[in-house]
Design an enzyme around this catalytic site. Sequence first.
Site, PDB file in Angstrom:
ATOM      1  N   TYR A 105       0.777  -1.377   0.070  1.00  0.00           N
ATOM      2  CA  TYR A 105      -0.009   0.178   0.039  1.00  0.00           C
ATOM      3  C   TYR A 105       0.705   1.270   0.052  1.00  0.00           C
ATOM      4  O   TYR A 105       0.842   1.920  -0.859  1.00  0.00           O
ATOM      5  CB  TYR A 105      -0.823   0.176   1.238  1.00  0.00           C
ATOM      6  CG  TYR A 105      -1.705  -1.186   1.629  1.00  0.00           C
ATOM      7  CD1 TYR A 105      -2.235  -1.864   0.463  1.00  0.00           C
ATOM      8  CD2 TYR A 105      -2.351  -1.475   2.861  1.00  0.00           C
ATOM      9  CE1 TYR A 105      -3.122  -3.050   0.812  1.00  0.00           C
ATOM     10  CE2 TYR A 105      -3.216  -2.476   3.022  1.00  0.00           C
ATOM     11  CZ  TYR A 105      -3.640  -3.289   1.940  1.00  0.00           C
ATOM     12  OH  TYR A 105      -4.178  -4.254   2.350  1.00  0.00           O
ATOM     13  N   SER A 106       1.661   1.298   1.265  1.00  0.00           N
ATOM     14  CA  SER A 106       2.362   2.655   1.209  1.00  0.00           C
ATOM     15  C   SER A 106       3.437   2.946   0.291  1.00  0.00           C
ATOM     16  O   SER A 106       3.976   2.183  -0.193  1.00  0.00           O
ATOM     17  CB  SER A 106       3.045   2.623   2.485  1.00  0.00           C
ATOM     18  OG  SER A 106       2.171   2.525   3.686  1.00  0.00           O
ATOM     19  N   SER A 138       6.055  -4.706   5.184  1.00  0.00           N
ATOM     20  CA  SER A 138       6.465  -5.829   6.145  1.00  0.00           C
ATOM     21  C   SER A 138       6.333  -7.178   5.407  1.00  0.00           C
ATOM     22  O   SER A 138       5.423  -7.630   4.379  1.00  0.00           O
ATOM     23  CB  SER A 138       5.616  -5.878   7.321  1.00  0.00           C
ATOM     24  OG  SER A 138       5.448  -4.634   7.871  1.00  0.00           O
ATOM     25  N   GLU A 221      -7.300  -4.778   9.265  1.00  0.00           N
ATOM     26  CA  GLU A 221      -5.950  -4.619  10.007  1.00  0.00           C
ATOM     27  C   GLU A 221      -6.079  -3.719  11.022  1.00  0.00           C
ATOM     28  O   GLU A 221      -5.271  -4.066  12.221  1.00  0.00           O
ATOM     29  CB  GLU A 221      -5.039  -3.825   8.895  1.00  0.00           C
ATOM     30  CG  GLU A 221      -3.837  -3.648   9.111  1.00  0.00           C
ATOM     31  CD  GLU A 221      -2.745  -2.896   8.100  1.00  0.00           C
ATOM     32  OE1 GLU A 221      -3.329  -2.505   6.956  1.00  0.00           O
ATOM     33  OE2 GLU A 221      -1.545  -2.792   8.300  1.00  0.00           O
TER      34      GLU A 221
HETATM   35  C1  LIG Z   1       6.278  -1.159  11.589  1.00  0.00           C
HETATM   36  C2  LIG Z   1       5.530  -0.833  10.453  1.00  0.00           C
HETATM   37  C3  LIG Z   1       5.184  -1.548   9.234  1.00  0.00           C
HETATM   38  C4  LIG Z   1       4.647  -1.194   8.235  1.00  0.00           C
HETATM   39  N1  LIG Z   1       4.037  -2.016   7.438  1.00  0.00           N
HETATM   40  C5  LIG Z   1       3.643  -1.707   6.191  1.00  0.00           C
HETATM   41  C6  LIG Z   1       3.077  -2.528   5.224  1.00  0.00           C
HETATM   42  O1  LIG Z   1       3.230  -3.697   5.314  1.00  0.00           O
HETATM   43  N2  LIG Z   1       2.681  -2.350   3.931  1.00  0.00           N
HETATM   44  C7  LIG Z   1       2.070  -0.814   3.751  1.00  0.00           C
HETATM   45  O2  LIG Z   1       1.686  -0.644   2.904  1.00  0.00           O
HETATM   46  N3  LIG Z   1       2.667  -0.112   4.898  1.00  0.00           N
HETATM   47  C8  LIG Z   1       2.970  -0.445   5.850  1.00  0.00           C
HETATM   48  N4  LIG Z   1       3.471   0.396   7.027  1.00  0.00           N
HETATM   49  C9  LIG Z   1       3.378   1.979   6.719  1.00  0.00           C
HETATM   50  C10 LIG Z   1       2.229   2.613   7.231  1.00  0.00           C
HETATM   51  O3  LIG Z   1       1.117   2.263   6.955  1.00  0.00           O
HETATM   52  C11 LIG Z   1       2.472   4.261   7.169  1.00  0.00           C
HETATM   53  O4  LIG Z   1       3.825   4.535   7.784  1.00  0.00           O
HETATM   54  C12 LIG Z   1       1.490   4.931   7.740  1.00  0.00           C
HETATM   55  O5  LIG Z   1       0.011   4.805   7.066  1.00  0.00           O
HETATM   56  C13 LIG Z   1       1.865   6.713   7.993  1.00  0.00           C
HETATM   57  O6  LIG Z   1       2.118   6.997   6.899  1.00  0.00           O
HETATM   58  P1  LIG Z   1       3.599   7.858   6.272  1.00  0.00           P
HETATM   59  O7  LIG Z   1       4.490   7.200   6.873  1.00  0.00           O
HETATM   60  O8  LIG Z   1       3.294   8.084   4.808  1.00  0.00           O
HETATM   61  O9  LIG Z   1       3.405   9.132   7.160  1.00  0.00           O
HETATM   62  P2  LIG Z   1       2.401  10.542   6.823  1.00  0.00           P
HETATM   63  O10 LIG Z   1       1.218  10.139   6.193  1.00  0.00           O
HETATM   64  O11 LIG Z   1       3.514  11.504   5.764  1.00  0.00           O
HETATM   65  O12 LIG Z   1       2.176  11.409   8.260  1.00  0.00           O
HETATM   66  C14 LIG Z   1       3.411  11.906   8.707  1.00  0.00           C
HETATM   67  C15 LIG Z   1       2.850  12.458   9.998  1.00  0.00           C
HETATM   68  O13 LIG Z   1       1.682  13.437   9.672  1.00  0.00           O
HETATM   69  C16 LIG Z   1       0.233  12.905  10.514  1.00  0.00           C
HETATM   70  N5  LIG Z   1      -0.737  13.230   9.517  1.00  0.00           N
HETATM   71  C17 LIG Z   1      -0.795  12.923   8.086  1.00  0.00           C
HETATM   72  N6  LIG Z   1      -2.134  13.218   7.816  1.00  0.00           N
HETATM   73  C18 LIG Z   1      -2.621  13.773   8.905  1.00  0.00           C
HETATM   74  C19 LIG Z   1      -4.084  14.142   8.888  1.00  0.00           C
HETATM   75  N7  LIG Z   1      -5.016  14.018   7.577  1.00  0.00           N
HETATM   76  N8  LIG Z   1      -4.372  14.595  10.261  1.00  0.00           N
HETATM   77  C20 LIG Z   1      -3.550  14.582  11.348  1.00  0.00           C
HETATM   78  N9  LIG Z   1      -2.448  14.042  11.165  1.00  0.00           N
HETATM   79  C21 LIG Z   1      -1.869  13.717   9.938  1.00  0.00           C
HETATM   80  C22 LIG Z   1       0.419  11.508  10.709  1.00  0.00           C
HETATM   81  O14 LIG Z   1      -0.173  11.173  11.664  1.00  0.00           O
HETATM   82  C23 LIG Z   1       2.015  11.408  10.918  1.00  0.00           C
HETATM   83  O15 LIG Z   1       2.314  12.002  12.282  1.00  0.00           O
HETATM   84  C24 LIG Z   1       4.158   0.193   7.969  1.00  0.00           C
HETATM   85  C25 LIG Z   1       4.722   1.226   8.974  1.00  0.00           C
HETATM   86  C26 LIG Z   1       5.144   0.859  10.258  1.00  0.00           C
HETATM   87  C27 LIG Z   1       5.956   1.768  11.220  1.00  0.00           C
END
Ligand SMILES: Cc1cc2nc3c(=O)[nH]c(=O)nc-3n(C[C@H](O)[C@H](O)[C@H](O)COP(=O)(O)OP(=O)(O)OC[C@H]3O[C@@H](n4cnc5c(N)ncnc54)[C@H](O)[C@@H]3O)c2cc1C
Length: 383
Positions: A105-106, A138, A221
């Site tokens: 996804y991400s 992951s 999830e």
């Molecule tokens: C251990 C781990 C395993 C993972 N495994 C997977 C996986 O298997 N597959 C996969 O696809 N992804 C995976 N992820 C990714 C995870 O889903 C994303 O990191 C998460 O959704 C946050 O997205 P981002 O890192 O792009 O942060 P961003 O979206 O850039 O956010 C940065 C900050 O801004 C805040 N923010 C963003 N938008 C808003 C809003 N509208 N309102 C308030 N605050 C906001 C967020 O809360 C965060 O604090 C994993 C992440 C971790 C840490």
Amino acid sequence: MSIRDEVRAWLAENWRPGDDPRAFREKAVDTGWLAPSWSTDWFGKGLSAHDAEVVGEEFQRVGAPGRLDRDHLHARVIYELGTEELKRSYLRGLLTDQLEGCLLYSEPGAGSDLASVRTTAVREGDQWRVNGQKVWTSHAREAAYGLLIARTNADVPKHRGLTYFVIPMKQPGIEVRPLTQITGDAHFNEVFFTDAVVDDANRLGDVDAGWFGLMTALGYERLVLGARGVGSRAYDPRYIGTADDLIELARRHDRLEDTAIAERIADTYAERTAARLNAARYAAEGRGHDAAAMSLGKLMMSRILHRTARLRRDIIGADVLYDDRTDPPSDAEVANFFTLDAYFTSIGGGTDQVQRNILAERMLGLRKEADPSKDIPFREVRK
Ligand SMILES: Cc1cc2nc3c(=O)[nH]c(=O)nc-3n(C[C@H](O)[C@H](O)[C@H](O)COP(=O)(O)OP(=O)(O)OC[C@H]3O[C@@H](n4cnc5c(N)ncnc54)[C@H](O)[C@@H]3O)c2cc1C
């Protein structure tokens, strides 16, 4: 015979503590006990949510692995959204633990806002050609396939041009590079697609309508993450963090008589109990699939994990600084690991802030936050 008696009798016959979980899962899948709420055509028993809960309780009571209809995210997504062919290809392997999957996804520019993904899938007859990059994936190295969300139409607004696929991972156009986490583990990865292919038969749902399937999958999830505090070493019994083992930890470090510590252990126990009862209440009210309920559970679990980790460190005191990586791990190492790993559930599967947004909008009825890119074609969105 009641369901409870029936499952007890079956367990008495088929499970001994210490049995190989894989061999047990094979038997449990084929008799329908592992996915009790699913249909009898697909490894289940067609039980009501209530009866399936009873089955889960009995499995838990004897310590046998169970309730994969609820807890196995990948199997559940394919069961709910997949064609007969996909179910036939993947479900049994997933339930018996012979197949592993990952979630594609991400992306570097699309985490909380998954509707902004830029990885493309372009149709070529019965196949789609995939190009782009995913991140934080992951288990991508071990995975046989991935649940992929890709852009299939850039001429419509961002939520309406996405398609959801089950893509085989072991193919020449897919390169997986590990990323090392703050804990020192490397369970997630970057994934690069260069002309990778996926059959149209591997599509989950309609073309350009992937957002709906994805929302269902993200809800599951949150439920899975909320129901238990998972982490990369969550299945290692030496790392499992329960309130009871906090008591043992306090006893070992001579802190059980410290009323401040005892109070915090009691608070942790109360929070865990509240989270569990809340989840049970939503399930009993038929709201087990309610997006807001799932977000609440996930948010609570994230808070509990952070608090428990802090409490572990405070129980150990200054000795927590002596983390010298022994085998078995010292109390300090376990506490430090949990401190760093707690960020897993406060970021992975949707951040705490985003769960709060969902609760504000769907549970409290507050105004939705503005998104200026929501109604314009994705091609015209500033990137
Ligand atoms: C251990 C781990 C395993 C993972 N495994 C997977 C996986 O298997 N597959 C996969 O696809 N992804 C995976 N992820 C990714 C995870 O889903 C994303 O990191 C998460 O959704 C946050 O997205 P981002 O890192 O792009 O942060 P961003 O979206 O850039 O956010 C940065 C900050 O801004 C805040 N923010 C963003 N938008 C808003 C809003 N509208 N309102 C308030 N605050 C906001 C967020 O809360 C965060 O604090 C994993 C992440 C971790 C840490």
